[in-house]
Design a protein around this motif. Structure first.
Motif, PDB file in Angstrom:
ATOM      1  N   GLN A 149     -34.571 -33.894   9.897  1.00 38.94           N
ATOM      2  CA  GLN A 149     -33.833 -32.705  10.316  1.00 38.94           C
ATOM      3  C   GLN A 149     -32.706 -32.382   9.331  1.00 38.94           C
ATOM      4  N   GLU A 150     -31.931 -33.410   8.980  1.00 38.93           N
ATOM      5  CA  GLU A 150     -30.826 -33.206   8.049  1.00 38.93           C
ATOM      6  C   GLU A 150     -31.330 -32.830   6.664  1.00 38.93           C
ATOM      7  N   THR A 151     -32.478 -33.416   6.291  1.00 33.80           N
ATOM      8  CA  THR A 151     -33.057 -33.082   4.986  1.00 33.80           C
ATOM      9  C   THR A 151     -33.414 -31.610   4.923  1.00 33.80           C
ATOM     10  N   CYS A 152     -34.078 -31.099   5.962  1.00 28.57           N
ATOM     11  CA  CYS A 152     -34.466 -29.690   5.987  1.00 28.57           C
ATOM     12  C   CYS A 152     -33.233 -28.805   5.939  1.00 28.57           C
ATOM     13  N   SER A 153     -32.238 -29.175   6.749  1.00 27.81           N
ATOM     14  CA  SER A 153     -31.013 -28.388   6.794  1.00 27.81           C
ATOM     15  C   SER A 153     -30.319 -28.386   5.427  1.00 27.81           C
ATOM     16  N   TYR A 154     -30.270 -29.556   4.792  1.00 23.96           N
ATOM     17  CA  TYR A 154     -29.641 -29.665   3.475  1.00 23.96           C
ATOM     18  C   TYR A 154     -30.395 -28.864   2.425  1.00 23.96           C
ATOM     19  N   LEU A 155     -31.715 -28.919   2.456  1.00 25.18           N
ATOM     20  CA  LEU A 155     -32.528 -28.164   1.506  1.00 25.18           C
ATOM     21  C   LEU A 155     -32.284 -26.673   1.648  1.00 25.18           C
ATOM     22  N   ARG A 156     -32.229 -26.198   2.897  1.00 27.69           N
ATOM     23  CA  ARG A 156     -31.976 -24.772   3.113  1.00 27.69           C
ATOM     24  C   ARG A 156     -30.623 -24.374   2.539  1.00 27.69           C
ATOM     25  N   SER A 157     -29.624 -25.232   2.744  1.00 27.64           N
ATOM     26  CA  SER A 157     -28.298 -24.872   2.232  1.00 27.64           C
ATOM     27  C   SER A 157     -28.282 -24.918   0.709  1.00 27.64           C
ATOM     28  N   LEU A 158     -29.024 -25.828   0.114  1.00 23.37           N
ATOM     29  CA  LEU A 158     -29.099 -25.877  -1.354  1.00 23.37           C
ATOM     30  C   LEU A 158     -29.770 -24.625  -1.899  1.00 23.37           C
ATOM     31  N   HIS A 159     -30.847 -24.196  -1.280  1.00 25.00           N
ATOM     32  CA  HIS A 159     -31.523 -22.973  -1.715  1.00 25.00           C
ATOM     33  C   HIS A 159     -30.584 -21.784  -1.613  1.00 25.00           C
ATOM     34  N   ARG A 160     -29.824 -21.741  -0.524  1.00 27.60           N
ATOM     35  CA  ARG A 160     -28.860 -20.647  -0.339  1.00 27.60           C
ATOM     36  C   ARG A 160     -27.809 -20.672  -1.438  1.00 27.60           C
ATOM     37  N   GLU A 161     -27.351 -21.886  -1.767  1.00 23.54           N
ATOM     38  CA  GLU A 161     -26.331 -22.006  -2.816  1.00 23.54           C
ATOM     39  C   GLU A 161     -26.847 -21.516  -4.148  1.00 23.54           C
ATOM     40  N   VAL A 162     -28.085 -21.865  -4.495  1.00 19.83           N
ATOM     41  CA  VAL A 162     -28.662 -21.395  -5.757  1.00 19.83           C
ATOM     42  C   VAL A 162     -28.702 -19.879  -5.755  1.00 19.83           C
ATOM     43  N   ASP A 163     -29.102 -19.313  -4.635  1.00 15.21           N
ATOM     44  CA  ASP A 163     -29.151 -17.863  -4.467  1.00 15.21           C
ATOM     45  C   ASP A 163     -27.768 -17.239  -4.699  1.00 15.21           C
ATOM     46  N   ASP A 164     -26.768 -17.743  -3.981  1.00 15.05           N
ATOM     47  CA  ASP A 164     -25.405 -17.216  -4.100  1.00 15.05           C
ATOM     48  C   ASP A 164     -24.844 -17.384  -5.506  1.00 15.05           C
ATOM     49  N   LEU A 165     -25.015 -18.585  -6.050  1.00 19.30           N
ATOM     50  CA  LEU A 165     -24.473 -18.862  -7.384  1.00 19.30           C
ATOM     51  C   LEU A 165     -25.160 -17.999  -8.441  1.00 19.30           C
ATOM     52  N   SER A 166     -26.440 -17.721  -8.256  1.00 17.42           N
ATOM     53  CA  SER A 166     -27.136 -16.843  -9.196  1.00 17.42           C
ATOM     54  C   SER A 166     -26.516 -15.460  -9.182  1.00 17.42           C
ATOM     55  N   GLU A 167     -26.198 -14.980  -7.997  1.00 18.15           N
ATOM     56  CA  GLU A 167     -25.567 -13.652  -7.897  1.00 18.15           C
ATOM     57  C   GLU A 167     -24.200 -13.652  -8.553  1.00 18.15           C
ATOM     58  N   ARG A 168     -23.425 -14.714  -8.289  1.00 21.41           N
ATOM     59  CA  ARG A 168     -22.089 -14.782  -8.882  1.00 21.41           C
ATOM     60  C   ARG A 168     -22.163 -14.866 -10.397  1.00 21.41           C
ATOM     61  N   LEU A 169     -23.112 -15.642 -10.896  1.00 24.89           N
ATOM     62  CA  LEU A 169     -23.288 -15.748 -12.345  1.00 24.89           C
ATOM     63  C   LEU A 169     -23.685 -14.400 -12.925  1.00 24.89           C
ATOM     64  N   SER A 170     -24.503 -13.669 -12.176  1.00 27.74           N
ATOM     65  CA  SER A 170     -24.910 -12.351 -12.624  1.00 27.74           C
ATOM     66  C   SER A 170     -23.697 -11.442 -12.787  1.00 27.74           C
ATOM     67  N   GLU A 171     -22.791 -11.495 -11.830  1.00 21.12           N
ATOM     68  CA  GLU A 171     -21.569 -10.690 -11.934  1.00 21.12           C
ATOM     69  C   GLU A 171     -20.715 -11.122 -13.103  1.00 21.12           C
ATOM     70  N   LEU A 172     -20.594 -12.442 -13.275  1.00 23.39           N
ATOM     71  CA  LEU A 172     -19.776 -12.962 -14.372  1.00 23.39           C
ATOM     72  C   LEU A 172     -20.343 -12.554 -15.728  1.00 23.39           C
ATOM     73  N   LEU A 173     -21.661 -12.578 -15.838  1.00 22.17           N
ATOM     74  CA  LEU A 173     -22.275 -12.182 -17.099  1.00 22.17           C
ATOM     75  C   LEU A 173     -21.971 -10.731 -17.405  1.00 22.17           C
ATOM     76  N   ALA A 174     -21.930  -9.923 -16.351  1.00 18.53           N
ATOM     77  CA  ALA A 174     -21.656  -8.513 -16.545  1.00 18.53           C
ATOM     78  C   ALA A 174     -20.255  -8.307 -17.099  1.00 18.53           C
TER      79      ALA A 174
END
Lengths: 92, 147
Positions: free
Chosen positions: A50-75
């Motif tokens: 259960q914790e593994t699934c929850s952790y994986l979902r949060s990691l995927h979300r973080e990659v998503d968010d960080l990608s967006e932030r990096l996109s803004e920074l690159l701009a």
């Protein structure tokens, strides 16, 4: 053992031992952040999964968010200065 | 538009050692520069998606082809014309069937036996959290260089 009830295997090989499962569960528990399960805790297999699934979902979300932030920074700016800083910090 | 592939170079010849942080950083930063150079400033969403793909690509290349999850990620990236995103989106956990939920979260998980799934998950989590740390580090450093 609490692990037995919650295991739901799709393809069950007769040679998988409880010991193997426990070993793999322990390895999995080791890569989860301490805050999630506590250190040196005997946790059920179900809880680990259960914790593994929850952790994986949060990691995927973080990659998503960080990608967006990096996109803004690159701009806004060139990242070569940041690159140098990161490489320096990794080498230390 | 294979910028992520050309930027990432050859797969890791030593899959059992796991990716080093430095190698991961080099690959990802290289891919990031390429995205920066080749994406017009106007398409911000497109750039965000390209960065996300670069993240998974550099992770998978660093892990090498010795891992089921990294092979699955690379397969998915090479066929991405049909898919919107690399990582599976949030899927609901059916009651009591958590291995099934895990299979959907780990790339290539659907075809693995239970033991392999657990092993692959541990490795995938290690690499994924390293990638997240790296990206967070870049964001933090870049913020201090910001305007």
């Amino acid at each position: 053992m609490s692990g037995r009830r919650s295991r739901s295997r799709q393809s069950m090989s007769p040679s998988i031992t409880d010991e193997q499962i426990n070993d793999l569960m322990a390895k999995l528990q080791a890569v989860l952040p301490e805050a999630r399960l506590g250190i040196n805790h005997r946790v059920s297999a179900a809880r680990v999964l259960q914790e593994t699934c929850s952790y994986l979902r949060s990691l995927h979300r973080e990659v998503d968010d960080l990608s967006e932030r990096l996109s803004e920074l690159l701009a806004m700016a060139d990242i070569s200065g940041a690159e140098a800083a990161i490489i320096r910090s990794l080498l230390m | 538009m294979d910028s992520e592939n050309s930027a990432c170079g050859n797969p890791n010849p030593n899959p059992t050692l796991g990716p080093s942080k430095l190698m991961l950083a080099f690959r990802f930063l290289r891919a990031l520069s390429l995205v920066h150079r080749t994406t017009p400033a106007s398409s911000r969403t497109c750039r965000g998606r390209r960065i996300e793909r670069a993240a998974y690509a550099s992770m998978a290349y660093s892990a090498g082809t010795g891992r089921g999850w990294s092979r699955a990620v690379l397969r998915r990236l090479h066929h991405r014309a049909r898919r919107r995103a690399v990582a599976p989106r949030r899927l609901s956990t059916t009651a009591g069937n958590r291995a099934e939920a895990l299979r959907q979260l780990v790339p290539g998980g659907a075809g693995m036996d239970y033991c392999t799934l657990l092993e692959e998950t541990a490795d995938y989590i290690k690499c994924l959290s390293m990638q997240v740390e790296l990206m967070q580090g870049i964001v933090d450093s870049s913020s201090s260089y910001g305007p």
